[in-house]
Scaffold this motif. Structure first.
Motif, PDB file in Angstrom:
ATOM      1  N   ASN A 188      19.611 -83.764 -72.197  1.00 42.90           N
ATOM      2  CA  ASN A 188      18.659 -84.312 -73.148  1.00 42.90           C
ATOM      3  C   ASN A 188      17.770 -83.219 -73.731  1.00 42.90           C
ATOM      4  O   ASN A 188      16.978 -82.590 -73.017  1.00 42.90           O
ATOM      5  CB  ASN A 188      17.820 -85.378 -72.445  1.00 42.90           C
ATOM      6  CG  ASN A 188      16.915 -86.129 -73.382  1.00 42.90           C
ATOM      7  OD1 ASN A 188      15.797 -85.709 -73.643  1.00 42.90           O
ATOM      8  ND2 ASN A 188      17.405 -87.255 -73.890  1.00 42.90           N
ATOM      9  N   LEU A 189      17.902 -82.985 -75.024  1.00 36.50           N
ATOM     10  CA  LEU A 189      17.168 -81.894 -75.665  1.00 36.50           C
ATOM     11  C   LEU A 189      15.692 -82.203 -75.848  1.00 36.50           C
ATOM     12  O   LEU A 189      14.876 -81.280 -75.903  1.00 36.50           O
ATOM     13  CB  LEU A 189      17.813 -81.551 -77.010  1.00 36.50           C
ATOM     14  CG  LEU A 189      19.276 -81.105 -76.959  1.00 36.50           C
ATOM     15  CD1 LEU A 189      19.730 -80.603 -78.321  1.00 36.50           C
ATOM     16  CD2 LEU A 189      19.488 -80.025 -75.898  1.00 36.50           C
ATOM     17  N   LEU A 190      15.335 -83.475 -75.922  1.00 38.05           N
ATOM     18  CA  LEU A 190      13.918 -83.827 -76.008  1.00 38.05           C
ATOM     19  C   LEU A 190      13.203 -83.431 -74.721  1.00 38.05           C
ATOM     20  O   LEU A 190      12.116 -82.856 -74.749  1.00 38.05           O
ATOM     21  CB  LEU A 190      13.761 -85.332 -76.247  1.00 38.05           C
ATOM     22  CG  LEU A 190      12.327 -85.861 -76.264  1.00 38.05           C
ATOM     23  CD1 LEU A 190      11.518 -85.255 -77.406  1.00 38.05           C
ATOM     24  CD2 LEU A 190      12.319 -87.396 -76.377  1.00 38.05           C
ATOM     25  N   GLY A 191      13.824 -83.723 -73.592  1.00 42.65           N
ATOM     26  CA  GLY A 191      13.234 -83.330 -72.321  1.00 42.65           C
ATOM     27  C   GLY A 191      13.147 -81.830 -72.165  1.00 42.65           C
ATOM     28  O   GLY A 191      12.154 -81.293 -71.662  1.00 42.65           O
ATOM     29  N   LEU A 192      14.191 -81.126 -72.624  1.00 50.77           N
ATOM     30  CA  LEU A 192      14.206 -79.671 -72.524  1.00 50.77           C
ATOM     31  C   LEU A 192      13.129 -79.053 -73.403  1.00 50.77           C
ATOM     32  O   LEU A 192      12.379 -78.172 -72.976  1.00 50.77           O
ATOM     33  CB  LEU A 192      15.583 -79.142 -72.921  1.00 50.77           C
ATOM     34  CG  LEU A 192      15.804 -77.637 -72.808  1.00 50.77           C
ATOM     35  CD1 LEU A 192      15.599 -77.151 -71.386  1.00 50.77           C
ATOM     36  CD2 LEU A 192      17.205 -77.267 -73.303  1.00 50.77           C
ATOM     37  N   GLN A 193      13.028 -79.517 -74.633  1.00 48.34           N
ATOM     38  CA  GLN A 193      12.042 -78.970 -75.562  1.00 48.34           C
ATOM     39  C   GLN A 193      10.616 -79.258 -75.090  1.00 48.34           C
ATOM     40  O   GLN A 193       9.722 -78.422 -75.235  1.00 48.34           O
ATOM     41  CB  GLN A 193      12.274 -79.572 -76.960  1.00 48.34           C
ATOM     42  CG  GLN A 193      11.433 -78.956 -78.067  1.00 48.34           C
ATOM     43  CD  GLN A 193      10.053 -79.565 -78.169  1.00 48.34           C
ATOM     44  OE1 GLN A 193       9.853 -80.736 -77.821  1.00 48.34           O
ATOM     45  NE2 GLN A 193       9.086 -78.793 -78.637  1.00 48.34           N
ATOM     46  N   GLY A 194      10.422 -80.437 -74.492  1.00 46.93           N
ATOM     47  CA  GLY A 194       9.084 -80.846 -74.098  1.00 46.93           C
ATOM     48  C   GLY A 194       8.678 -80.419 -72.699  1.00 46.93           C
ATOM     49  O   GLY A 194       7.572 -80.746 -72.251  1.00 46.93           O
ATOM     50  N   GLY A 195       9.551 -79.710 -71.989  1.00 44.49           N
ATOM     51  CA  GLY A 195       9.218 -79.265 -70.648  1.00 44.49           C
ATOM     52  C   GLY A 195       9.057 -80.403 -69.656  1.00 44.49           C
ATOM     53  O   GLY A 195       8.242 -80.324 -68.732  1.00 44.49           O
ATOM     54  N   ARG A 196       9.813 -81.456 -69.830  1.00 41.90           N
ATOM     55  CA  ARG A 196       9.740 -82.602 -68.931  1.00 41.90           C
ATOM     56  C   ARG A 196      10.454 -82.300 -67.611  1.00 41.90           C
ATOM     57  O   ARG A 196      11.003 -81.216 -67.430  1.00 41.90           O
ATOM     58  CB  ARG A 196      10.353 -83.831 -69.607  1.00 41.90           C
ATOM     59  CG  ARG A 196       9.637 -84.234 -70.901  1.00 41.90           C
ATOM     60  CD  ARG A 196      10.207 -85.502 -71.501  1.00 41.90           C
ATOM     61  NE  ARG A 196       9.503 -85.888 -72.715  1.00 41.90           N
ATOM     62  CZ  ARG A 196       9.737 -87.004 -73.397  1.00 41.90           C
ATOM     63  NH1 ARG A 196      10.669 -87.856 -72.982  1.00 41.90           N
ATOM     64  NH2 ARG A 196       9.050 -87.287 -74.489  1.00 41.90           N
ATOM     65  N   HIS A 197      10.474 -83.272 -66.714  1.00 47.72           N
ATOM     66  CA  HIS A 197      11.133 -83.059 -65.423  1.00 47.72           C
ATOM     67  C   HIS A 197      12.651 -83.142 -65.536  1.00 47.72           C
ATOM     68  O   HIS A 197      13.357 -82.927 -64.561  1.00 47.72           O
ATOM     69  CB  HIS A 197      10.632 -84.078 -64.399  1.00 47.72           C
ATOM     70  CG  HIS A 197      10.933 -85.504 -64.735  1.00 47.72           C
ATOM     71  ND1 HIS A 197      10.150 -86.266 -65.580  1.00 47.72           N
ATOM     72  CD2 HIS A 197      11.953 -86.307 -64.354  1.00 47.72           C
ATOM     73  CE1 HIS A 197      10.671 -87.469 -65.694  1.00 47.72           C
ATOM     74  NE2 HIS A 197      11.760 -87.532 -64.961  1.00 47.72           N
ATOM     75  N   TYR A 198      13.134 -83.461 -66.689  1.00 48.53           N
ATOM     76  CA  TYR A 198      14.568 -83.442 -66.984  1.00 48.53           C
ATOM     77  C   TYR A 198      14.773 -82.697 -68.289  1.00 48.53           C
ATOM     78  O   TYR A 198      13.882 -82.689 -69.136  1.00 48.53           O
ATOM     79  CB  TYR A 198      15.129 -84.875 -67.077  1.00 48.53           C
ATOM     80  CG  TYR A 198      14.507 -85.724 -68.187  1.00 48.53           C
ATOM     81  CD1 TYR A 198      15.073 -85.784 -69.468  1.00 48.53           C
ATOM     82  CD2 TYR A 198      13.326 -86.450 -67.965  1.00 48.53           C
ATOM     83  CE1 TYR A 198      14.499 -86.535 -70.481  1.00 48.53           C
ATOM     84  CE2 TYR A 198      12.755 -87.207 -68.975  1.00 48.53           C
ATOM     85  CZ  TYR A 198      13.340 -87.248 -70.224  1.00 48.53           C
ATOM     86  OH  TYR A 198      12.756 -87.990 -71.225  1.00 48.53           O
ATOM     87  N   PRO A 199      15.874 -81.990 -68.444  1.00 46.99           N
ATOM     88  CA  PRO A 199      17.032 -81.861 -67.560  1.00 46.99           C
ATOM     89  C   PRO A 199      16.672 -81.182 -66.233  1.00 46.99           C
ATOM     90  O   PRO A 199      15.905 -80.223 -66.217  1.00 46.99           O
ATOM     91  CB  PRO A 199      18.011 -81.007 -68.361  1.00 46.99           C
ATOM     92  CG  PRO A 199      17.573 -81.131 -69.789  1.00 46.99           C
ATOM     93  CD  PRO A 199      16.083 -81.259 -69.718  1.00 46.99           C
ATOM     94  N   ASN A 200      17.270 -81.696 -65.156  1.00 50.03           N
ATOM     95  CA  ASN A 200      17.000 -81.219 -63.807  1.00 50.03           C
ATOM     96  C   ASN A 200      18.079 -80.224 -63.390  1.00 50.03           C
ATOM     97  O   ASN A 200      19.264 -80.561 -63.374  1.00 50.03           O
ATOM     98  CB  ASN A 200      16.994 -82.423 -62.855  1.00 50.03           C
ATOM     99  CG  ASN A 200      16.599 -82.053 -61.441  1.00 50.03           C
ATOM    100  OD1 ASN A 200      17.113 -81.108 -60.860  1.00 50.03           O
ATOM    101  ND2 ASN A 200      15.694 -82.829 -60.868  1.00 50.03           N
ATOM    102  N   PRO A 201      17.699 -78.988 -63.040  1.00 46.87           N
ATOM    103  CA  PRO A 201      18.708 -77.989 -62.665  1.00 46.87           C
ATOM    104  C   PRO A 201      19.624 -78.435 -61.531  1.00 46.87           C
ATOM    105  O   PRO A 201      20.835 -78.178 -61.570  1.00 46.87           O
ATOM    106  CB  PRO A 201      17.861 -76.780 -62.258  1.00 46.87           C
ATOM    107  CG  PRO A 201      16.587 -76.942 -63.014  1.00 46.87           C
ATOM    108  CD  PRO A 201      16.334 -78.414 -63.059  1.00 46.87           C
ATOM    109  N   LEU A 202      19.075 -79.104 -60.511  1.00 48.02           N
ATOM    110  CA  LEU A 202      19.909 -79.552 -59.396  1.00 48.02           C
ATOM    111  C   LEU A 202      20.944 -80.572 -59.856  1.00 48.02           C
ATOM    112  O   LEU A 202      22.083 -80.580 -59.391  1.00 48.02           O
ATOM    113  CB  LEU A 202      19.046 -80.156 -58.284  1.00 48.02           C
ATOM    114  CG  LEU A 202      18.237 -79.192 -57.434  1.00 48.02           C
ATOM    115  CD1 LEU A 202      17.423 -79.960 -56.390  1.00 48.02           C
ATOM    116  CD2 LEU A 202      19.138 -78.176 -56.750  1.00 48.02           C
ATOM    117  N   PHE A 203      20.529 -81.434 -60.779  1.00 54.98           N
ATOM    118  CA  PHE A 203      21.477 -82.421 -61.290  1.00 54.98           C
ATOM    119  C   PHE A 203      22.624 -81.723 -62.013  1.00 54.98           C
ATOM    120  O   PHE A 203      23.802 -82.040 -61.793  1.00 54.98           O
ATOM    121  CB  PHE A 203      20.795 -83.396 -62.248  1.00 54.98           C
ATOM    122  CG  PHE A 203      21.765 -84.369 -62.869  1.00 54.98           C
ATOM    123  CD1 PHE A 203      22.099 -85.529 -62.210  1.00 54.98           C
ATOM    124  CD2 PHE A 203      22.365 -84.092 -64.091  1.00 54.98           C
ATOM    125  CE1 PHE A 203      23.026 -86.421 -62.748  1.00 54.98           C
ATOM    126  CE2 PHE A 203      23.285 -84.974 -64.646  1.00 54.98           C
ATOM    127  CZ  PHE A 203      23.612 -86.140 -63.974  1.00 54.98           C
TER     128      PHE A 203
END
Length: 255
Positions: A188-203
């Motif tokens: 999810n690029l919205l999460g990546l751009q916004g510094g959210r807890h997802y995308p999750n590296p472990l996932f």
């Protein structure tokens, strides 16, 4: 990106811009496919209404708008008609009766709540409780096996911060089921751009280990993000380092 299947409209109450502006921005960004997948309406009891989705009476206007844009941009931009929805088994049958009145090209699974939302817990709430994580994974595995969904949007939206080994064990179950069902998982690029807890590296490490299908999703709530190449490049580099190549286009599962 040639395609973005994760696009919202102002009907969900937390996106901006007119529908046509998204199409115009997609053409400018060089997209060939722009799938609209706004938050689906749902019917709940006791007059409850979730404020982040369109109302049932707005669905017809949404469909008419998307189909009108499809006609206007024919030969320039493919515009499939979709919705993003949670899998709420108790309330799904009535919703499907409504959706089947319209020519839906695809559905995205976006499990923002565990259980049935009405009186239950938000998936993004921070938790270290394995039981919550297990419920999320069990529910989404059940959802993927319905055959309704084209892909799984932000599958790592569950905000678990307990033991990493516990997280990976349950998410491995999810990833294996997604692979078995042929369902791509969205970075999810919205999460990546916004510094959210997802995308999750472990996932995503787990998804790569399991050989899952991956797709990039803008999760666009603003036409401007359709041309955000910087976030796209970060995601591509991340997936490349994991040995995953995202799908350029995704086969649609019609309702």
């Amino acid at each position: 990106m040639l395609a973005n299947y994760h696009t919202h409209t102002r009907r969900c109450r937390h996106a901006v811009g007119e529908d046509r502006q998204y199409a115009e921005a997609a053409v400018k960004a060089g997209l060939k496919i722009l799938g609209f997948s706004d938050h689906s309406p749902y019917y709940f009891p006791d007059g409850y209404y979730s404020s982040f989705r369109m109302r049932p009476e707005e669905l017809e206007g949404y469909v008419e708008s998307v189909l009108s844009l499809r006609k206007a941009y024919a030969g320039v931009l493919e515009i499939p008609l979709g919705l993003e929805l949670e899998y709420y088994p108790k309330y799904l049958p009535r919703l499907l009766t409504l959706l089947r009145e319209y020519p839906m090209d695809y559905l995205l699974l976006g499990q923002h709540f565990i259980g049935n939302e009405y009186g239950d817990s938000y998936s993004g709430n921070l938790t270290g409780d394995e039981a919550v994580l297990r419920r999320y994974v069990d529910q989404t595995i059940e959802a993927m096996n319905t055959g309704l969904f084209t892909y799984f949007a932000h599958p790592d939206v569950i905000h678990f911060q307990g033991e990493p080994a516990v997280y990976r064990r349950h998410m491995r179950r999810l990833c294996r089921e997604a692979k078995s069902c042929g369902i791509p998982l969205e970075m999810n690029l919205l999460g990546l751009q916004g510094g959210r807890h997802y995308p999750n590296p472990l996932f995503w490490e787990t998804a790569a280990e399991e050989g899952c299908l991956a797709v990039l999703g803008r999760d666009a709530h603003d036409p401007a993000v359709l041309s955000d190449t910087a976030t796209e490049e970060r995601a591509l580099e991340w997936l490349h380092d994991l040995g995953l190549k995202p799908m350029e286009t995704v086969p649609l599962r019609k309702l």
